[in-house]
Design a protein around this motif. Structure first.
Motif, PDB file in Angstrom:
ATOM      1  N   ALA A 145       0.785  -1.051   0.186  1.00  0.00           N
ATOM      2  CA  ALA A 145      -0.004   0.138   0.112  1.00  0.00           C
ATOM      3  C   ALA A 145       0.614   1.328   0.048  1.00  0.00           C
ATOM      4  O   ALA A 145       2.030   1.122   0.580  1.00  0.00           O
ATOM      5  CB  ALA A 145      -1.061   0.029   1.266  1.00  0.00           C
ATOM      6  N   ARG A 160      -4.857   9.859   0.199  1.00  0.00           N
ATOM      7  CA  ARG A 160      -5.621   8.835   0.280  1.00  0.00           C
ATOM      8  C   ARG A 160      -4.713   7.471   0.150  1.00  0.00           C
ATOM      9  O   ARG A 160      -3.568   7.438  -0.561  1.00  0.00           O
ATOM     10  CB  ARG A 160      -6.506   8.533  -0.890  1.00  0.00           C
ATOM     11  CG  ARG A 160      -6.380   8.374  -2.067  1.00  0.00           C
ATOM     12  CD  ARG A 160      -7.474   7.747  -3.018  1.00  0.00           C
ATOM     13  NE  ARG A 160      -8.717   8.596  -2.676  1.00  0.00           N
ATOM     14  CZ  ARG A 160      -9.909   8.370  -3.373  1.00  0.00           C
ATOM     15  NH1 ARG A 160     -10.111   7.481  -3.966  1.00  0.00           N
ATOM     16  NH2 ARG A 160     -10.995   9.213  -3.034  1.00  0.00           N
ATOM     17  N   CYS A 162      -3.692   3.823  -1.243  1.00  0.00           N
ATOM     18  CA  CYS A 162      -3.867   3.066  -2.604  1.00  0.00           C
ATOM     19  C   CYS A 162      -3.293   1.650  -2.103  1.00  0.00           C
ATOM     20  O   CYS A 162      -2.295   1.561  -1.972  1.00  0.00           O
ATOM     21  CB  CYS A 162      -3.394   3.713  -3.799  1.00  0.00           C
ATOM     22  SG  CYS A 162      -3.532   2.780  -5.033  1.00  0.00           S
ATOM     23  N   ARG A 163      -4.203   0.645  -2.335  1.00  0.00           N
ATOM     24  CA  ARG A 163      -3.809  -0.666  -2.128  1.00  0.00           C
ATOM     25  C   ARG A 163      -3.242  -1.402  -3.331  1.00  0.00           C
ATOM     26  O   ARG A 163      -3.937  -1.185  -4.408  1.00  0.00           O
ATOM     27  CB  ARG A 163      -4.810  -1.598  -1.611  1.00  0.00           C
ATOM     28  CG  ARG A 163      -5.119  -1.166   0.022  1.00  0.00           C
ATOM     29  CD  ARG A 163      -6.454  -1.999   0.641  1.00  0.00           C
ATOM     30  NE  ARG A 163      -6.542  -1.587   2.041  1.00  0.00           N
ATOM     31  CZ  ARG A 163      -7.115  -0.471   2.322  1.00  0.00           C
ATOM     32  NH1 ARG A 163      -7.578   0.464   1.737  1.00  0.00           N
ATOM     33  NH2 ARG A 163      -7.133  -0.383   3.838  1.00  0.00           N
ATOM     34  N   PRO A 213      -3.362   1.400 -10.826  1.00  0.00           N
ATOM     35  CA  PRO A 213      -4.314   1.714  -9.465  1.00  0.00           C
ATOM     36  C   PRO A 213      -3.729   3.370  -8.906  1.00  0.00           C
ATOM     37  O   PRO A 213      -4.626   3.749  -8.402  1.00  0.00           O
ATOM     38  CB  PRO A 213      -3.924   0.544  -8.508  1.00  0.00           C
ATOM     39  CG  PRO A 213      -2.711   0.194  -9.094  1.00  0.00           C
ATOM     40  CD  PRO A 213      -2.684   0.393 -10.514  1.00  0.00           C
ATOM     41  N   ILE A 214      -2.665   3.693  -8.926  1.00  0.00           N
ATOM     42  CA  ILE A 214      -2.115   4.814  -8.374  1.00  0.00           C
ATOM     43  C   ILE A 214      -2.532   6.018  -9.362  1.00  0.00           C
ATOM     44  O   ILE A 214      -3.100   6.978  -8.766  1.00  0.00           O
ATOM     45  CB  ILE A 214      -0.791   4.772  -8.214  1.00  0.00           C
ATOM     46  CG1 ILE A 214      -0.100   4.009  -7.408  1.00  0.00           C
ATOM     47  CG2 ILE A 214      -0.195   6.460  -7.904  1.00  0.00           C
ATOM     48  CD1 ILE A 214       1.437   3.885  -7.030  1.00  0.00           C
ATOM     49  N   SER A 216      -5.462   5.883 -10.831  1.00  0.00           N
ATOM     50  CA  SER A 216      -6.736   6.118 -10.402  1.00  0.00           C
ATOM     51  C   SER A 216      -7.037   6.816  -9.190  1.00  0.00           C
ATOM     52  O   SER A 216      -8.274   7.684  -9.346  1.00  0.00           O
ATOM     53  CB  SER A 216      -7.322   4.663 -10.513  1.00  0.00           C
ATOM     54  OG  SER A 216      -8.759   4.635 -10.058  1.00  0.00           O
ATOM     55  N   GLY A 217      -6.159   6.757  -8.129  1.00  0.00           N
ATOM     56  CA  GLY A 217      -6.206   7.461  -6.981  1.00  0.00           C
ATOM     57  C   GLY A 217      -5.898   8.754  -7.235  1.00  0.00           C
ATOM     58  O   GLY A 217      -6.629   9.683  -6.741  1.00  0.00           O
TER      59      GLY A 217
END
Length: 341
Positions: A145, A160, A162-163, A213-214, A216-217
């Motif tokens: 994470a 935030r 991020c996993r 995913p990062i 997207s965060g």
């Protein structure tokens, strides 16, 4: 029919009495306040009724101000009451906070305003269109994470967790930060769209899967910043007013949607806007008053504080209080954002 001085005084008296009692106002009560005969007041109230400035809910009842009567009162007759030193001191004490967090500050401000006024209260900030990403950081959290941190040019800070579905190495973390800085810093929030971030991921070659995913965060955080900050409090206060009891569910449902409340800010013009009754574009607010006061923060950013409550409000007292409250909040937010830049 002419609106002479005595009619104006009668209309003002009816509105002020109705504000305090919430009940139809009879001629006797108005005559006692004006020191004129009940017969004279009855004649003037009948004239105001014919002009559409007063209403009569039942044949034997007293009179109520109509929305048209309220509008005339607000625009021409009302004399605002300046805040007392004690009231100013109360607002100053509320905002006497060291290193305040802007989100928490807005929440506390909305709660305090709701408690003071007995209405539903909201606070909001609207960033300028030219806000850019000033700094972006990818920080280690756990083995799988990271914390995404974005600082915008208007001083707003968002983060935030991020996993990830893989273990993070120091080398990969360094690559993340270099790539994020090169592709995101100095970009406007408008530029950081899903299309742009997809192109960024593709351009990273073999790192696209681990970057997705990062990115997207990052997109979600930029959206939060561009939407500004918002807090609402005191919705349950409305249930204590008989005007809202038949439509309580509909009003609470309306307030539960942030977009609905922010639309009230967007339609407000000038320093302070009072919208009453059917002047509201939302049918659920046809028996309500919405008062919105705007303030400036810094760098083109603006904010607003607002109240939603019954039409029978003590506007002469409320408006000066709301304006002083908003100015104080705006000054503190400006200082906070300056310190963060």
């Amino acid at each position: 029919m002419q609106m002479d001085d005595r009619k104006m005084r009668v209309l003002t008296a009816v509105i002020e009495v109705y504000t305090h009692t919430g009940e139809p106002v009879g001629s006797k009560l108005v005559s006692e306040q004006m020191d004129v005969s009940s017969a004279t007041v009855r004649n003037e109230m009948a004239a105001l009724f014919n002009m559409g400035l007063l209403e009569q809910p039942h044949t034997s009842a007293g009179r109520l101000p109509s929305y048209t009567g309220y509008r005339l009162y607000l625009d021409q007759l009302m004399q605002t009451l300046p805040l007392t030193p004690k009231e100013r001191g109360g607002v100053d004490a509320l905002f006497n906070v060291r290193d305040p967090d802007p989100d928490k500050l807005l929440e506390d401000a909305a709660q305090a305003l709701a408690q003071f006024t007995g209405c539903a209260a909201f606070t909001a900030t609207m960033p300028p269109e030219a806000v850019t990403v000033k700094q972006v950081g990818i920080l280690p959290s756990r083995s799988k994470a990271v914390v995404i941190l974005i600082i915008a040019s208007n001083g707003v800070v968002k983060s935030r967790v991020c996993r990830l579905d893989f273990a993070l190495t120091p080398e990969l973390l360094e690559i993340y930060n270099r790539f994020a800085t090169a592709t995101l810093v100095d970009k406007s929030l408008r530029e950081i769209s899903k299309i742009y971030l997809n192109s960024v991921a593709v351009s990273s070659g073999g790192y696209a899967r681990v970057l997705t995913p990062i990115l997207s965060g990052v997109y979600d955080l930029c959206q939060e910043i561009s939407q500004g900050q918002f807090a609402l409090s005191g919705e349950a206060n409305l249930l204590s007013y008989k005007e809202f009891q038949p439509i309580a569910y509909e009003v609470l449902e309306f307030l539960g949607d942030r977009k609905n409340v922010l639309s009230l800010v967007q339609k407000a013009q000038g320093r302070t806007t009072v919208t009453i009754g059917r002047e509201n574009s939302h049918p659920v607010l046809y028996d309500s008053a919405v008062v919105v006061t705007r303030y400036r923060i810094a760098g083109g950013a603006t904010g607003a504080v607002g109240l939603i409550g019954p039409v029978r409000q003590n506007y002469a007292k409320m408006i000066p209080y709301l304006e002083y409250f908003s100015d104080t909040l705006g000054s503190l937010l400006a200082e906070t954002y300056d310190e963060q830049q």
